[in-house]
Design an enzyme around this catalytic site. Sequence first.
Site, PDB file in Angstrom:
ATOM      1  N   CYS A 150      12.600 -76.738 150.386  1.00 21.46           N
ATOM      2  CA  CYS A 150      13.301 -75.451 150.350  1.00 21.46           C
ATOM      3  C   CYS A 150      14.117 -75.232 151.628  1.00 21.46           C
ATOM      4  O   CYS A 150      15.307 -75.503 151.674  1.00 21.46           O
ATOM      5  CB  CYS A 150      12.326 -74.289 150.135  1.00 21.46           C
ATOM      6  SG  CYS A 150      11.628 -74.203 148.472  1.00 21.46           S
ATOM      7  N   ARG A 151      13.452 -74.778 152.673  1.00 22.97           N
ATOM      8  CA  ARG A 151      14.179 -74.348 153.873  1.00 22.97           C
ATOM      9  C   ARG A 151      14.817 -75.487 154.650  1.00 22.97           C
ATOM     10  O   ARG A 151      15.993 -75.412 155.012  1.00 22.97           O
ATOM     11  CB  ARG A 151      13.231 -73.555 154.780  1.00 22.97           C
ATOM     12  CG  ARG A 151      12.741 -72.281 154.133  1.00 22.97           C
ATOM     13  CD  ARG A 151      11.633 -71.638 154.918  1.00 22.97           C
ATOM     14  NE  ARG A 151      10.420 -72.460 154.836  1.00 22.97           N
ATOM     15  CZ  ARG A 151       9.331 -72.251 155.560  1.00 22.97           C
ATOM     16  NH1 ARG A 151       9.289 -71.253 156.428  1.00 22.97           N
ATOM     17  NH2 ARG A 151       8.276 -73.031 155.417  1.00 22.97           N
ATOM     18  N   SER A 152      14.061 -76.533 154.955  1.00 24.61           N
ATOM     19  CA  SER A 152      14.627 -77.582 155.812  1.00 24.61           C
ATOM     20  C   SER A 152      15.742 -78.375 155.138  1.00 24.61           C
ATOM     21  O   SER A 152      16.757 -78.655 155.783  1.00 24.61           O
ATOM     22  CB  SER A 152      13.543 -78.493 156.392  1.00 24.61           C
ATOM     23  OG  SER A 152      12.765 -79.094 155.388  1.00 24.61           O
ATOM     24  N   CYS A 175      10.226 -77.906 157.654  1.00 24.13           N
ATOM     25  CA  CYS A 175       9.452 -76.852 156.996  1.00 24.13           C
ATOM     26  C   CYS A 175       8.196 -77.488 156.415  1.00 24.13           C
ATOM     27  O   CYS A 175       7.898 -78.648 156.701  1.00 24.13           O
ATOM     28  CB  CYS A 175      10.277 -76.099 155.953  1.00 24.13           C
ATOM     29  SG  CYS A 175      10.708 -77.023 154.470  1.00 24.13           S
ATOM     30  N   ASP A 223       9.303 -68.630 153.945  1.00 21.84           N
ATOM     31  CA  ASP A 223       9.243 -69.604 152.863  1.00 21.84           C
ATOM     32  C   ASP A 223       9.467 -68.891 151.522  1.00 21.84           C
ATOM     33  O   ASP A 223       8.688 -68.020 151.154  1.00 21.84           O
ATOM     34  CB  ASP A 223       7.875 -70.285 152.873  1.00 21.84           C
ATOM     35  CG  ASP A 223       7.792 -71.471 151.937  1.00 21.84           C
ATOM     36  OD1 ASP A 223       8.694 -71.653 151.090  1.00 21.84           O
ATOM     37  OD2 ASP A 223       6.813 -72.227 152.050  1.00 21.84           O
TER      38      ASP A 223
END
Length: 162
Positions: free
Chosen positions: A21-23, A16, A134
Amino acid sequence: MANHYQKRIKRILFVCLGNICRSPAAEGIMRHMVMEKGLEGRIEVDSAGLGPWHVGELPDDRMRMFGKRHGYQFVSRARMVVPEDFDKFDLIIPMDDNNLNELKSMARSPYDIRKLVPMARYLRHHPMYNTVPDPYYGTDRDFELVINLLEDACQGLLEELI
């Protein structure tokens, strides 16, 4: 020869923007699922970001809190994608189209580009999403949504791998 291929370790990199956050959430969720299935020796996961802003940091506090509510520990430290990641990983999984385009620009060959598969491709129960958004500037609802999307996509990815 088929047996050798099936037993080869699959290495997956989730990507990301900042790797907070996401990864790292995808990494933690996938790691949890791999351990539950007893596949630690067959599937390795990591995460990285495209920018330098958070290198060395733990995942965002909000993401860690929502992960904990779902039974996950997100403890990896942020790092940046490096060109050698294209050599090390079998799959490089960006969270959105901007991440995908940035990774394509880093690719050194068509072989590198074939390793790029968007995370949303593995969604099974959220057909209305074509990216994992995101949540960084969002609300608690956005973080919860990302956890739900990543659980769905990681399950879909794991099914494809096994």
